[in-house]
Design an enzyme around this catalytic site. Structure first.
Site, PDB file in Angstrom:
ATOM      1  N   SER A 173       0.857  -1.188   0.000  1.00  0.00           N
ATOM      2  CA  SER A 173       0.000   0.000   0.000  1.00  0.00           C
ATOM      3  C   SER A 173       0.889   1.232   0.000  1.00  0.00           C
ATOM      4  CB  SER A 173      -0.894   0.022   1.238  1.00  0.00           C
ATOM      5  OG  SER A 173      -1.554   1.271   1.371  1.00  0.00           O
ATOM      6  N   TYR A 187      -1.355   0.000  10.487  1.00  0.00           N
ATOM      7  CA  TYR A 187      -1.568  -0.542   9.141  1.00  0.00           C
ATOM      8  C   TYR A 187      -0.422  -0.139   8.215  1.00  0.00           C
ATOM      9  CZ  TYR A 187      -3.613  -1.195   4.508  1.00  0.00           C
ATOM     10  OH  TYR A 187      -3.826  -1.577   3.211  1.00  0.00           O
TER      11      TYR A 187
END
Length: 254
Positions: free
Chosen positions: A150, A163
């Site tokens: 990501s 995250y």
């Protein structure tokens, strides 16, 4: 659109019943690849998507399992290899934000140890578990791995700093695993930015998202099919690319 004849090839796609994972499955089967679709056994979409694709004439099976559990992963990979007889491609796509709303970087109470343990186990150790189980089969086939990281792992922000840290780890591990799996197997990653229609559990403020994507050179979020296109290229082509992460951010906001 890139195409390739993948007749006889077999892929294992985690988180394959929705979002980017499902888009990858659809790209692979459209090019005659056989696919083992992994998702949680409790996912209502897993069997539904397998049934839909099977009725459309594609060779797919459900391989349910939780990537946070090594026993689940081992059983799912074993089922895929037993059914298809080989394994050529692994797509480590399964992941979780662990929250329904973004967590500010200074909210340590919400990012407690249980939260850390959950995200690290699924997002960071999960791909390791899958690679560990698949490694001998991938090496035998001379296959390829693509990890879904990501842009959060590159400091773009995201659902939480926890995250982001797990995705940063995947970017690093992609390089490490390219050495571990080479020369037989190539290991690469993509780093998606905003995903349009992903069904992501964490919901960002619509106005803020609109403002953010409006500042991108491409002025829009990426589609699951567009991220899948890059994954497909790294699996079916790219013979001299390994250890790399392709940043897919629409050009980056500033």
């Amino acid at each position: 659109m890139i195409t390739a004849d993948l007749s006889g090839k077999v892929a294992f796609v985690t988180g394959g019943a929705s979002g980017i994972g499902l888009a990858v499955v659809e790209r692979l089967v459209a090019n005659k690849c056989r696919v083992a679709i992994n998702d949680l056994a409790t996912s209502p979409r897993l069997n539904a998507e397998v049934e839909r694709l099977t009725k459309a004439g594609h060779d797919v099976i459900a391989c349910p399992g939780d990537v946070s559990q090594q026993a689940d992963v081992d059983a799912a990979v074993a089922l895929a290899v037993s059914h298809f007889g080989r394994l050529d491609f692994l797509v480590n796509n399964a992941g979780t934000p662990g929250t329904s709303a973004p967590i500010p970087v200074d909210d340590f109470a919400r990012m407690d140890e249980a939260f850390w343990q959950k995200l690290v186990s699924i997002n960071q150790i999960g791909p390791y578990r899958c690679l560990k189980a698949a490694a001998p089969h991938l090496k035998k086939a001379g296959g390829a791995v693509v990890n879904v990281a990501s842009t959060a792992g590159l400091g773009y922000g995201g659902s939480s700093s926890v995250y982001a840290s797990t995705k940063a780890a995947i970017i690093l591990l992609t390089t490490e695993w390219s050495y571990a799996m080479g020369p037989e197997v190539r290991v690469n990653a993509i780093a998606p930015n905003v995903v349009d229609g992903s069904g992501w559990d964490c919901k960002f403020d619509p106005a803020q998202l609109k403002d953010y994507v409006g500042k991108l050179p491409l002025r829009r979020a990426g589609k699951p099919s567009e991220y899948a296109e890059a994954i497909f290229y790294l699996l079916a082509g790219a013979p001299y690319i390994t250890g790399q992460t392709i940043v897919m951010d629409g050009g980056g906001a500033r």
